[in-house]
Design a protein around this motif. Sequence first.
Motif, PDB file in Angstrom:
ATOM      1  N   LEU A  52       0.887  -1.079   0.190  1.00 32.66           N
ATOM      2  CA  LEU A  52      -0.012   0.081  -0.052  1.00 32.66           C
ATOM      3  C   LEU A  52       1.037   1.211  -0.266  1.00 32.66           C
ATOM      4  CD1 LEU A  52      -2.799  -1.049   2.586  1.00 32.66           C
ATOM      5  CD2 LEU A  52      -3.024  -0.768  -0.158  1.00 32.66           C
ATOM      6  N   ILE A  53       1.839   1.196   0.913  1.00 31.95           N
ATOM      7  CA  ILE A  53       2.786   2.417   0.910  1.00 31.95           C
ATOM      8  C   ILE A  53       3.386   2.535  -0.369  1.00 31.95           C
ATOM      9  CG2 ILE A  53       5.027   3.144   1.979  1.00 31.95           C
ATOM     10  CD1 ILE A  53       4.187   1.833   4.505  1.00 31.95           C
ATOM     11  N   ASN A  54       3.803   1.689  -1.057  1.00 37.41           N
ATOM     12  CA  ASN A  54       4.472   1.993  -2.554  1.00 37.41           C
ATOM     13  C   ASN A  54       3.471   2.127  -3.438  1.00 37.41           C
ATOM     14  OD1 ASN A  54       7.053   1.111  -1.402  1.00 37.41           O
ATOM     15  ND2 ASN A  54       6.815  -1.034  -1.837  1.00 37.41           N
ATOM     16  N   ALA A  55       2.400   1.805  -3.477  1.00 39.13           N
ATOM     17  CA  ALA A  55       1.215   1.925  -4.521  1.00 39.13           C
ATOM     18  C   ALA A  55       0.447   3.323  -4.516  1.00 39.13           C
ATOM     19  CB  ALA A  55       0.330   0.772  -4.593  1.00 39.13           C
ATOM     20  N   VAL A  56       0.574   3.772  -3.204  1.00 39.14           N
ATOM     21  CA  VAL A  56      -0.448   5.012  -3.047  1.00 39.14           C
ATOM     22  C   VAL A  56       0.488   6.477  -2.774  1.00 39.14           C
ATOM     23  CG1 VAL A  56      -2.280   6.138  -1.542  1.00 39.14           C
ATOM     24  CG2 VAL A  56      -2.115   3.551  -1.971  1.00 39.14           C
ATOM     25  N   PRO A  57       0.378   7.188  -3.707  1.00 41.82           N
ATOM     26  CA  PRO A  57       1.164   8.203  -3.742  1.00 41.82           C
ATOM     27  C   PRO A  57       1.185   9.054  -2.504  1.00 41.82           C
ATOM     28  CG  PRO A  57       0.204   8.170  -5.854  1.00 41.82           C
ATOM     29  CD  PRO A  57      -0.523   7.160  -5.074  1.00 41.82           C
ATOM     30  N   GLU A  58      -0.104   9.157  -1.855  1.00 37.09           N
ATOM     31  CA  GLU A  58      -0.108   9.732  -0.535  1.00 37.09           C
ATOM     32  C   GLU A  58       0.595   9.165   0.803  1.00 37.09           C
ATOM     33  OE1 GLU A  58      -3.760  11.055  -3.048  1.00 37.09           O
ATOM     34  OE2 GLU A  58      -2.588   9.343  -2.682  1.00 37.09           O
ATOM     35  N   GLN A  59       1.195   8.030   0.237  1.00 31.86           N
ATOM     36  CA  GLN A  59       1.713   7.035   1.341  1.00 31.86           C
ATOM     37  C   GLN A  59       3.156   7.237   1.309  1.00 31.86           C
ATOM     38  OE1 GLN A  59       0.191   5.589   4.155  1.00 31.86           O
ATOM     39  NE2 GLN A  59      -1.567   6.585   3.527  1.00 31.86           N
ATOM     40  N   GLN A  60       3.837   7.816   0.521  1.00 34.28           N
ATOM     41  CA  GLN A  60       5.112   7.840   0.113  1.00 34.28           C
ATOM     42  C   GLN A  60       6.017   8.576   1.329  1.00 34.28           C
ATOM     43  OE1 GLN A  60       6.228   6.126  -2.725  1.00 34.28           O
ATOM     44  NE2 GLN A  60       4.128   5.660  -2.538  1.00 34.28           N
ATOM     45  N   ALA A  61       5.317   9.152   2.112  1.00 32.74           N
ATOM     46  CA  ALA A  61       6.294   9.690   3.341  1.00 32.74           C
ATOM     47  C   ALA A  61       5.787   8.874   4.610  1.00 32.74           C
ATOM     48  CB  ALA A  61       5.704  11.264   3.672  1.00 32.74           C
ATOM     49  N   ALA A  62       5.337   7.826   4.353  1.00 30.24           N
ATOM     50  CA  ALA A  62       4.510   6.864   5.347  1.00 30.24           C
ATOM     51  C   ALA A  62       5.948   6.252   6.584  1.00 30.24           C
ATOM     52  CB  ALA A  62       3.780   5.965   5.194  1.00 30.24           C
ATOM     53  N   ARG A  63       7.049   6.213   5.881  1.00 27.23           N
ATOM     54  CA  ARG A  63       7.950   5.491   6.624  1.00 27.23           C
ATOM     55  C   ARG A  63       7.834   4.167   7.177  1.00 27.23           C
ATOM     56  NH1 ARG A  63      11.069   9.652  10.257  1.00 27.23           N
ATOM     57  NH2 ARG A  63      12.475   7.910  10.348  1.00 27.23           N
ATOM     58  N   GLY A  64       6.945   3.293   6.603  1.00 24.26           N
ATOM     59  CA  GLY A  64       6.671   2.029   7.056  1.00 24.26           C
ATOM     60  C   GLY A  64       5.334   1.881   7.838  1.00 24.26           C
ATOM     61  N   ARG A  65       4.892   2.847   8.084  1.00 23.94           N
ATOM     62  CA  ARG A  65       3.466   2.810   8.724  1.00 23.94           C
ATOM     63  C   ARG A  65       2.313   3.562   7.757  1.00 23.94           C
ATOM     64  NH1 ARG A  65       4.894  -0.947  10.874  1.00 23.94           N
ATOM     65  NH2 ARG A  65       5.908  -1.100  12.778  1.00 23.94           N
ATOM     66  N   LEU A  66       1.333   3.081   8.040  1.00 24.20           N
ATOM     67  CA  LEU A  66       0.171   3.587   7.205  1.00 24.20           C
ATOM     68  C   LEU A  66      -0.096   5.251   7.375  1.00 24.20           C
ATOM     69  CD1 LEU A  66      -2.245   0.886   6.085  1.00 24.20           C
ATOM     70  CD2 LEU A  66      -0.557   1.920   4.727  1.00 24.20           C
ATOM     71  N   LEU A  67      -0.224   6.331   6.682  1.00 27.72           N
ATOM     72  CA  LEU A  67      -0.705   7.609   7.215  1.00 27.72           C
ATOM     73  C   LEU A  67      -2.220   7.545   7.449  1.00 27.72           C
ATOM     74  CD1 LEU A  67       1.730   9.783   5.093  1.00 27.72           C
ATOM     75  CD2 LEU A  67       2.051   9.221   7.625  1.00 27.72           C
ATOM     76  N   THR A  68      -2.842   7.926   8.213  1.00 28.61           N
ATOM     77  CA  THR A  68      -4.257   8.094   8.530  1.00 28.61           C
ATOM     78  C   THR A  68      -4.973   9.324   8.719  1.00 28.61           C
ATOM     79  OG1 THR A  68      -4.490   7.272  10.554  1.00 28.61           O
ATOM     80  CG2 THR A  68      -4.480   5.599   8.923  1.00 28.61           C
TER      81      THR A  68
END
Length: 86
Positions: A52-68
Amino acid sequence: DNLIQEHVDVRTGAMVTRVDASKFYLKDGTEIEYGLGVWAAGVGPVPLVKDLINAVPEQQAARGRLLTDEFMRVKGMEDVFASGDC
């Protein structure tokens, strides 16, 4: 402050490389003797979260955890929620 009064040594951002019956050994060479050791460590994300982190542009800064958002909706996805250790 209460932890300091109770002689609790809290370390954040410290990488533990080894533990034996009386010491924690940190990557920076520090050795911490203990009587009762409590170690709360993170682990890497599960494959689904990585994908999900790799596929979703808004998650690129997630650093290993999903941003919510404040409602636990995964940023950049519709109708997807995350809770727990995601």
